[in-house]
Motif scaffolding. Structure first.
Motif, PDB file in Angstrom:
ATOM      1  N   GLY A 257       0.997  -1.140  -0.032  1.00  0.00           N
ATOM      2  CA  GLY A 257       0.081   0.105   0.080  1.00  0.00           C
ATOM      3  C   GLY A 257       0.953   1.246   0.056  1.00  0.00           C
ATOM      4  O   GLY A 257       1.910   1.376   0.396  1.00  0.00           O
ATOM      5  N   TYR A 258       0.278   2.388  -0.816  1.00  0.00           N
ATOM      6  CA  TYR A 258       0.897   3.727  -0.667  1.00  0.00           C
ATOM      7  C   TYR A 258      -0.009   4.731  -0.364  1.00  0.00           C
ATOM      8  O   TYR A 258       0.467   5.898  -0.878  1.00  0.00           O
ATOM      9  N   ASP A 259      -0.927   4.485   0.325  1.00  0.00           N
ATOM     10  CA  ASP A 259      -1.892   5.632   0.368  1.00  0.00           C
ATOM     11  C   ASP A 259      -1.192   6.678   1.468  1.00  0.00           C
ATOM     12  O   ASP A 259      -1.824   7.542   1.811  1.00  0.00           O
ATOM     13  N   HIS A 260      -0.142   6.222   2.294  1.00  0.00           N
ATOM     14  CA  HIS A 260       0.241   7.195   3.046  1.00  0.00           C
ATOM     15  C   HIS A 260       1.103   8.306   2.372  1.00  0.00           C
ATOM     16  O   HIS A 260       1.755   9.068   2.954  1.00  0.00           O
ATOM     17  N   ILE A 261       1.358   8.213   1.050  1.00  0.00           N
ATOM     18  CA  ILE A 261       2.028   9.055   0.334  1.00  0.00           C
ATOM     19  C   ILE A 261       1.178  10.075  -0.504  1.00  0.00           C
ATOM     20  O   ILE A 261       0.297   9.464  -1.009  1.00  0.00           O
ATOM     21  N   ASP A 262       1.563  11.057  -0.416  1.00  0.00           N
ATOM     22  CA  ASP A 262       0.848  12.202  -1.149  1.00  0.00           C
ATOM     23  C   ASP A 262       1.296  12.151  -2.640  1.00  0.00           C
ATOM     24  O   ASP A 262       2.181  12.800  -2.996  1.00  0.00           O
ATOM     25  N   ARG A 263       0.579  11.352  -3.532  1.00  0.00           N
ATOM     26  CA  ARG A 263       1.321  11.139  -4.723  1.00  0.00           C
ATOM     27  C   ARG A 263       1.085  12.144  -5.658  1.00  0.00           C
ATOM     28  O   ARG A 263       1.940  12.261  -6.404  1.00  0.00           O
ATOM     29  N   LYS A 264      -0.136  12.884  -5.505  1.00  0.00           N
ATOM     30  CA  LYS A 264      -0.242  14.236  -6.229  1.00  0.00           C
ATOM     31  C   LYS A 264       0.969  15.275  -6.140  1.00  0.00           C
ATOM     32  O   LYS A 264       1.580  15.717  -6.956  1.00  0.00           O
ATOM     33  N   ALA A 265       1.356  15.335  -4.906  1.00  0.00           N
ATOM     34  CA  ALA A 265       2.304  16.354  -4.620  1.00  0.00           C
ATOM     35  C   ALA A 265       3.679  15.836  -4.999  1.00  0.00           C
ATOM     36  O   ALA A 265       4.372  16.456  -5.638  1.00  0.00           O
ATOM     37  N   ALA A 266       3.669  14.371  -4.937  1.00  0.00           N
ATOM     38  CA  ALA A 266       4.921  13.981  -5.426  1.00  0.00           C
ATOM     39  C   ALA A 266       5.300  14.197  -6.865  1.00  0.00           C
ATOM     40  O   ALA A 266       6.352  14.557  -7.248  1.00  0.00           O
ATOM     41  N   GLN A 267       4.107  14.043  -7.798  1.00  0.00           N
ATOM     42  CA  GLN A 267       4.134  14.180  -9.157  1.00  0.00           C
ATOM     43  C   GLN A 267       4.491  15.600  -9.322  1.00  0.00           C
ATOM     44  O   GLN A 267       5.337  15.736 -10.291  1.00  0.00           O
TER      45      GLN A 267
END
Length: 326
Positions: free
Chosen positions: A77-87
């Motif tokens: 799981g990776y829901d603990h990471i703000d993927r939008k911000a990372a992108q």
């Protein structure tokens, strides 16, 4: 490659040291979490390895500013990471895979514990109450099992339940052709209506947030069993509690719950816990709540460390990375 692994548990250390030697990695291990206070430890590291610490936009930016370009989480799981911000920042993110049998076997264990009413039996036995009233179980082969999510873990779970003689139905946006000889894919409303036991095996996304909610529970069979070894946010906790208290839900076994971040993997026996829903769920005699340990086997821990390190190496070498998600 220079790599720092945050939140390194003692049981992971032997595997980190083994694979660092094998791959020639300049490795730093720390028990500390990735925070604003520990970001300086990552200077000179193109990659970092983490577990489940929430990675906010601010934290991602701090790590990017010290030169980190890839974050590998030692979890599926990776829901603990703000993927939008990372992108938007330019930070690349990867997860890991591990032997699906670990979670699959645990799921079957929870299903057996729930349907055989083990919690009630154990609690009574401790009080030397050996009466039979209220503890009659159900045999798995008589059940229709609904599996939501048939990826690597869900697929093995389907095989396990089929081996018990269960009728297995499933719902997934992407059907697994290897299962079609013994699994019937059905629309989600039909799965809710026909399943005696429902088990969840999907990542946490905005689209499936509270996929098990009050409306879904109302559509289920009376006395349905729910098993969750995936992510807590898949189930609306209040709706679950209402379903248990009304008798609609016959039993539940949960390895994950909502708002568990910062709770599990710590010794909190003398602490006041703020997750009230967990306390309520644990008070029910037909609900089992366990501390997110379905993954925790020697093989899985080895796989998580190995794949995290391999993922970082593939990123730094500019090669195709099967674990990269952003």
């Amino acid at each position: 490659m220079k790599l720092i692994a945050y939140n390194c548990r003692s049981d992971e250390r032997v595997y980190f040291e083994k694979f660092a030697k094998q791959y020639g990695v300049d490795l730093t291990l720390t028990r500390e979490a990735p925070t604003a206070e520990t970001v300086s430890a990552a200077e000179g590291c193109p990659c970092i390895s983490i577990i489940t610490t929430p990675m906010t936009r601010e934290l991602l930016q701090m790590y990017y500013d010290v030169g980190v370009r890839f974050i590998s989480t030692r979890s599926i799981g990776y829901d603990h990471i703000d993927r939008k911000a990372a992108q938007e920042i330019g930070m690349r993110i990867g997860n890991v895979s591990y032997a699906p049998e670990s979670v699959a076997d645990y799921t079957i264990m929870l299903a057996l514990m729930a349907t055989r009413k083990i919690k009630k039996i154990v609690l009574r036995s401790e009080a030397q109450d050996f009466s039979l009233a209220g503890v009659r179980g159900t045999e798995l082969h008589n059940l229709t099992v609904g599996i939501i999510g048939t990826g690597r873990i869900g697929g093995v779970v389907a095989q396990r339940f089929a081996a018990f003689g269960c009728r297995v139905i499933a719902y997934d946006l992407h059907q697994n052709d290897s299962l079609k000889g013994f699994v019937e894919y059905v629309p989600l409303p039909r799965l809710f209506a026909e399943s005696d036991l429902i088990t969840l095996h999907m990542p946490a996304t905005k689209e499936n947030y509270h996929i098990i909610n009050a409306e879904a529970i109302a559509a289920m069979k009376d006395g349905v069993y729910l098993i969750n070894t995936a992510r807590g946010s898949l189930i609306d906790t209040q709706a679950l509690m209402d379903g248990v208290e009304s008798g609609k839900i016959g039993g539940a076994a949960l390895d994950v719950i909502e708002n568990e971040s910062g709770l599990y993997y710590n010794n909190l026996k003398n602490e006041i816990l703020t997750n009230r829903e967990r306390a309520v769920l644990k008070s029910y005699p037909n609900v089992i709540v366990l501390p997110h340990t379905a993954f925790y086997t020697d093989q899985a821990v080895s796989d998580m460390v190995k794949h995290s390190m391999e993922s970082c190496l593939l990123f730094t070498e500019g090669k195709k990375n099967p674990w990269q998600i952003v």
